[in-house]
Design a protein around this motif. Structure first.
Motif, PDB file in Angstrom:
ATOM      1  N   CYS A  14      27.932   9.150 -48.527  1.00 27.35           N
ATOM      2  CA  CYS A  14      26.726   8.735 -49.246  1.00 27.35           C
ATOM      3  C   CYS A  14      25.827   8.029 -48.236  1.00 27.35           C
ATOM      4  CB  CYS A  14      27.104   7.799 -50.387  1.00 27.35           C
ATOM      5  SG  CYS A  14      25.653   7.179 -51.247  1.00 27.35           S
ATOM      6  N   ARG A  69      25.520  15.511 -44.336  1.00 25.61           N
ATOM      7  CA  ARG A  69      24.619  14.593 -45.035  1.00 25.61           C
ATOM      8  C   ARG A  69      24.992  13.151 -44.675  1.00 25.61           C
ATOM      9  NH1 ARG A  69      24.093  12.818 -50.642  1.00 25.61           N
ATOM     10  NH2 ARG A  69      24.033  10.827 -49.554  1.00 25.61           N
ATOM     11  N   LYS A  78      18.706   3.882 -48.396  1.00 26.47           N
ATOM     12  CA  LYS A  78      19.380   4.074 -49.676  1.00 26.47           C
ATOM     13  C   LYS A  78      18.584   3.482 -50.850  1.00 26.47           C
ATOM     14  CE  LYS A  78      22.432   5.882 -50.267  1.00 26.47           C
ATOM     15  NZ  LYS A  78      22.529   7.357 -50.393  1.00 26.47           N
ATOM     16  N   HIS A  96      26.976  13.160 -57.446  1.00 29.12           N
ATOM     17  CA  HIS A  96      26.122  12.297 -58.264  1.00 29.12           C
ATOM     18  C   HIS A  96      26.121  12.745 -59.720  1.00 29.12           C
ATOM     19  CE1 HIS A  96      24.768  11.247 -54.226  1.00 29.12           C
ATOM     20  NE2 HIS A  96      24.541  10.064 -54.754  1.00 29.12           N
ATOM     21  N   GLU A 116      29.688  14.455 -51.554  1.00 32.40           N
ATOM     22  CA  GLU A 116      29.903  13.202 -50.821  1.00 32.40           C
ATOM     23  C   GLU A 116      31.371  13.086 -50.408  1.00 32.40           C
ATOM     24  OE1 GLU A 116      26.199  10.403 -52.162  1.00 32.40           O
ATOM     25  OE2 GLU A 116      28.151   9.902 -53.012  1.00 32.40           O
ATOM     26  N   ASP A 171      28.734   4.352 -53.473  1.00 30.91           N
ATOM     27  CA  ASP A 171      29.238   5.543 -54.170  1.00 30.91           C
ATOM     28  C   ASP A 171      30.677   5.960 -53.818  1.00 30.91           C
ATOM     29  OD1 ASP A 171      26.927   5.686 -55.616  1.00 30.91           O
ATOM     30  OD2 ASP A 171      26.075   7.395 -54.536  1.00 30.91           O
ATOM     31  N   GLN A 225      32.721   8.234 -56.408  1.00 30.19           N
ATOM     32  CA  GLN A 225      32.471   9.679 -56.518  1.00 30.19           C
ATOM     33  C   GLN A 225      32.732  10.413 -55.204  1.00 30.19           C
ATOM     34  OE1 GLN A 225      28.387   9.141 -57.685  1.00 30.19           O
ATOM     35  NE2 GLN A 225      27.578   9.818 -55.729  1.00 30.19           N
TER      36      GLN A 225
HETATM   37 MN    MN Z   1      25.338   8.662 -53.137  1.00 33.50          MN
END
Ligand code: MN
Ligand code: PEP
Length: 334
Positions: A102, A126, A131, A271, A297, A308, A311
């Protein structure tokens, strides 16, 4: 309005026609497909005499386009757009997985995740450096340093890099970012979209938390209206009354977008669900629904992630997901 040209129309005839449209104050969007050339007309087309146009020997058909999105409309461009990010192609049958943390947290974290996801088949890395956090007291990203760490990971792995821009004043820092992400919270930041439209940088446009598919297309139209056609759309879940998952993955957005636009559509199951153990099933479902890619992620230590973690899947889990998705894609072949 679109005018479909007959095959065999010479470049000179096409140019004369376009000049005529432009003399009426319209702008033209030419799409040369495998079978047809389509001229899309943008502006006040009420003055155009359809019957006169249809009567021209070089015209096959003329149609009014009622949708307010024009350049992103499939009717303007019958072949799917393939976005090329440093040689990695997305769309038109090209499926790619973008993976990474993330947020970029440290050199070691960024490099080790980049190497792991590459080995498992991810084709882009990524990592958030800016953020958009709900709380101003939470980790806001490493900013310029984060982008430098991503560039370092790219130099080591060869993976093109994807990162989110929140403010257009930061654009000079994104020179080495290969795919600029506009996050859900900025989907309708029209000034940002307009500025990105003036660049040639590929843009990953995420659907807003409470935005419709048509609003997503209008936001893409802002970028395309400026001349930048390198856009990938991303379904990342929307807010509904359901609270068990972080968002609700609107998978029907994938076939819906594919019938409305020529732009590639990817899915972010991380997400969308907010729960790492759901990422595998949602990734497979997105691939089966015809998505042109995924953004997942991945964190080497999700429990201690600065953003995050709940997740984020581990590199080992990501490896399994990538293999299962490849099997789904294989099963889908004619
Ligand atoms: Mn994220
Ligand atoms: C992200 O991708 O890190 C992100 C913030 O996503 P979204 O804008 O979809 O919430």
């Amino acid at each position: 309005m679109i005018a479909v040209l007959k095959s065999g129309v010479t470049p000179e005839q096409q140019e004369n026609l376009c000049n005529w449209f432009e003399s009426m104050g319209l702008s033209v969007n030419i799409s040369t497909g495998d079978y047809h050339t389509i001229i899309g007309l943008i502006g006040d087309t009420s003055k155009v005499d359809i019957e006169l146009l249809e009567g021209l020997s070089i015209i096959e058909s003329v149609k009014r386009i009622s949708e307010p999105y024009k350049k992103v409309n499939l009717k303007f461009h019958e072949d799917p757009t393939v976005v090329d990010i440093e040689g990695v192609k997305v769309g038109g049958g090209n499926f790619q997985i973008i993976a990474g943390p993330c947020s970029v947290e440290s050199e070691q974290q960024c490099l080790s995740i980049a190497e792991n996801v590459k080995a498992s088949g991810a084709s882009m890395l990524r990592g958030g450096a800016f953020k958009p956090r709900t709380s101003p007291y939470d980790f806001q990203g490493l900013h310029a340093q984060g982008l430098e760490l991503l560039a370092e990971a790219k130099a080591k792995t060869g993976l093109p890099i994807v990162s989110e821009i929140m403010n257009i004043r930061d654009l000079p820092l994104f020179e080495n970012v290969d795919l600029i992400q506009v996050g859900a919270r900025n989907m309708q930041n029209f000034d940002l979209l307009r500025e990105l439209g003036n660049t040639k940088k590929p843009v990953l446009l995420k659907r807003g938390l409470a935005n419709t598919i048509k609003e997503l297309l209008m936001s893409a139209e802002y970028i395309m209206a400026g001349g930048n056609e390198n856009i990938i759309l991303c379904e990342r879940g929307i807010r509904t009354f359901e609270s068990y998952t972080r968002n609700t993955l609107d998978l029907s957005a994938v076939p819906a977008l594919h019938e409305l636009t020529h732009l590639p559509v990817i899915v972010d199951p991380s997400h969308a669900s907010g729960i790492s153990r759901f990422v595998e099933s949602m990734s497979m479902a997105a691939a089966a629904a015809g998505a042109d890619g995924l953004m997942i992620e991945v964190h080497n230590d999700p429990e201690h992630a600065l953003c995050d973690g709940a997740q984020s899947v581990t590199p080992a889990q990501f490896d399994k997901i990538a293999k299962k998705v490849a099997k789904i894609r294989e099963a889908m072949k004619d």
